[in-house]
Each structure stands twice: as C-alpha cells, then as structure tokens.
Design a protein around this motif. Sequence first.
Motif, short mmCIF file in Angstrom:
data_model
loop_
_atom_site.label_atom_id
_atom_site.label_comp_id
_atom_site.label_asym_id
_atom_site.label_seq_id
_atom_site.Cartn_x
_atom_site.Cartn_y
_atom_site.Cartn_z
N ASP A 82 62.47 2.34 32.06
CA ASP A 82 62.82 0.98 32.54
C ASP A 82 64.30 0.86 32.88
N VAL A 83 64.86 1.93 33.47
CA VAL A 83 66.24 1.88 33.96
C VAL A 83 66.33 0.83 35.06
N HIS A 84 67.38 0.02 35.02
CA HIS A 84 67.57 -1.03 36.02
C HIS A 84 67.99 -0.46 37.36
N ASP A 85 68.91 0.51 37.32
CA ASP A 85 69.42 1.10 38.56
C ASP A 85 69.92 2.51 38.26
N ILE A 86 69.55 3.47 39.12
CA ILE A 86 70.04 4.83 38.96
C ILE A 86 70.67 5.27 40.28
N GLN A 87 71.85 5.87 40.17
CA GLN A 87 72.58 6.33 41.35
C GLN A 87 72.92 7.80 41.21
N PHE A 88 72.81 8.53 42.30
CA PHE A 88 73.08 9.96 42.32
C PHE A 88 74.32 10.21 43.17
N PHE A 89 75.38 10.73 42.55
CA PHE A 89 76.64 10.93 43.26
C PHE A 89 76.70 12.29 43.96
N ASP A 90 75.85 13.23 43.56
CA ASP A 90 75.74 14.53 44.23
C ASP A 90 77.10 15.23 44.36
N LEU A 91 77.79 15.39 43.23
CA LEU A 91 79.13 15.98 43.21
C LEU A 91 79.12 17.46 42.86
N GLY A 92 77.93 18.03 42.77
CA GLY A 92 77.83 19.45 42.46
C GLY A 92 77.95 19.74 40.97
N ASP A 93 77.52 20.92 40.57
CA ASP A 93 77.60 21.31 39.16
C ASP A 93 78.01 22.77 39.06
N TYR A 94 78.45 23.15 37.90
CA TYR A 94 78.87 24.53 37.63
C TYR A 94 79.78 25.05 38.73
N PRO A 95 80.92 24.39 39.05
CA PRO A 95 81.46 23.29 38.26
C PRO A 95 81.25 21.93 38.92
N LEU A 96 81.17 20.90 38.06
CA LEU A 96 81.25 19.52 38.51
C LEU A 96 82.70 19.23 38.91
N GLU A 97 82.89 18.60 40.09
CA GLU A 97 84.23 18.27 40.56
C GLU A 97 84.25 16.83 41.04
N VAL A 98 85.14 16.03 40.47
CA VAL A 98 85.22 14.60 40.78
C VAL A 98 86.62 14.30 41.31
#
Length: 242
Positions: free
Chosen positions: A76-92
């Motif tokens: 029952d999550v109200h809103d989910i957003q996917f930022f698609d920033l990559g992993d291994y490594p995550l870079e923000v």
Amino acid sequence: MAKTALVISAHSADFVWRCGGAIALHASKGYEVSVICLSYGERGESAKLWKNEGMTLEKVKAARKIEAENAAKALDVHDIQFFDLGDYPLEVDRDAKYRIVDVIRKVQPDFMLSHSKWDPYNTDHMYATQVALEARMIAQAWGHNPGEKVLGAPQLYLFEPHQTEQMEWKPDVFLDISPVWDKKWAAIQCMEGQEHLWHYYKNVAENRGNHFMRNSGGQSGGRKSTHAEGFQSVFPRTVDEL
C-alpha cells in the motif's frame, strides 16, 4: 491532512526486505508512505536474472521495476519513484540530490527511512544514507529555492542491514509488524530476482518479534509479537514524558 513518511532505498528491493512492515503498518494507520528507489540494483543485485540467456541491462531494469511496483502495491505504498542512477556504484550528482530534495519538500515526511551508516559489503547502501542526510539538510535550508515550504526535523530511521554485526548498526526501536506480516511476506515474494533472500528476511522478522516481546516486558507481561522490524534513530527524539 494525512501524515506522511518517505523511504530512500538504494536499490529497488531494499525497501521491501528492510522496512516493508513499517510501510504497510503506517499505511494501515492512514499515512501516505512514499518510496524513492535510487537505482534498480540491476548490476549488483540481480544475479538470478543475469543467469538467463539473452539478458540485457535494460531487460533487468524492466524486470526489477515490475517487481518493485508489485511489492509497493502489496504494501500500500502511496507513491514510488525510480531515479535510475545506476548501481555498483550508485552515483548521485547535484541535480539528482536536488530532485530528492524536491520530493522531500513535497512529501513533508513525518519521518524518513534509509540504510545503515556503514556497509563495507555494499557501499551503495551507506552512500544512499549519506545522500538522504544531505538532502534532508538541504530541504531544511531557507536559502534553497526561497519561497518553498522548508522541511521541519523528521527523524531518520536506519533500517536493518544484512549483516548487522559488521555494520555498526544498533537498533533502539522495535516496531511490531505482526498485523501486516502477510502484506510484507506477499511483497517479499514479488522480488523474484532475489528469491534466495526470502526466508532470510522471514527469519529476521521472527527474531525481531522475539526481541520486541523481550523489550516490551517479556514473560512479565510483554506484548505478543510474531514479527517485528528494528530501526536505529539518527537524531534525538523530543518528548514530554518517557
């Protein structure tokens, strides 16, 4: 006006294993719980999918997105957003941080959830919490996008990592999720790309249920709990009574 909460999850499955019960429980209490998945975990947390012939990065991302959306629906999550920033490594980068700040200010969460501060096995996790703390700070700054409603001081709870002994993580809160365990278990089973973790996190929830009972009074009158989740709070809590 509904109360709100925000989860900042490094990968698309983390919110399910580590705080799915908290999400479902607070949703049942009328909270609007939003989730940010910084990445899909497509490179480092999708080994089962990569073993399929003809698999590509985009196919893995698509599969993980569907899994996370199904799990979010189960919780029952109200809103989910996917930022698609990559992993291994995550870079923000700075722009991505400002996107997170925008979500925080829009949601105005009563509390936030993210990873342990230390995780030598998966640096994406502890980096996500560093970013969460930084974004929380920026969201509080009157000089950032002046005129917008600034953030108050929501608690940031650090949810349980995979190997707690190695993570310098010490729970100071146990949340009874017994009433919504069926929802968390349904969400866990949505994460088909990491089926090897299903029963591990079932065991974690059962063990934490035991710890909840022990810390609520044990055999001298403790409340029954079959499943629970543990959290470590970052900031002092302000109270009028203990």
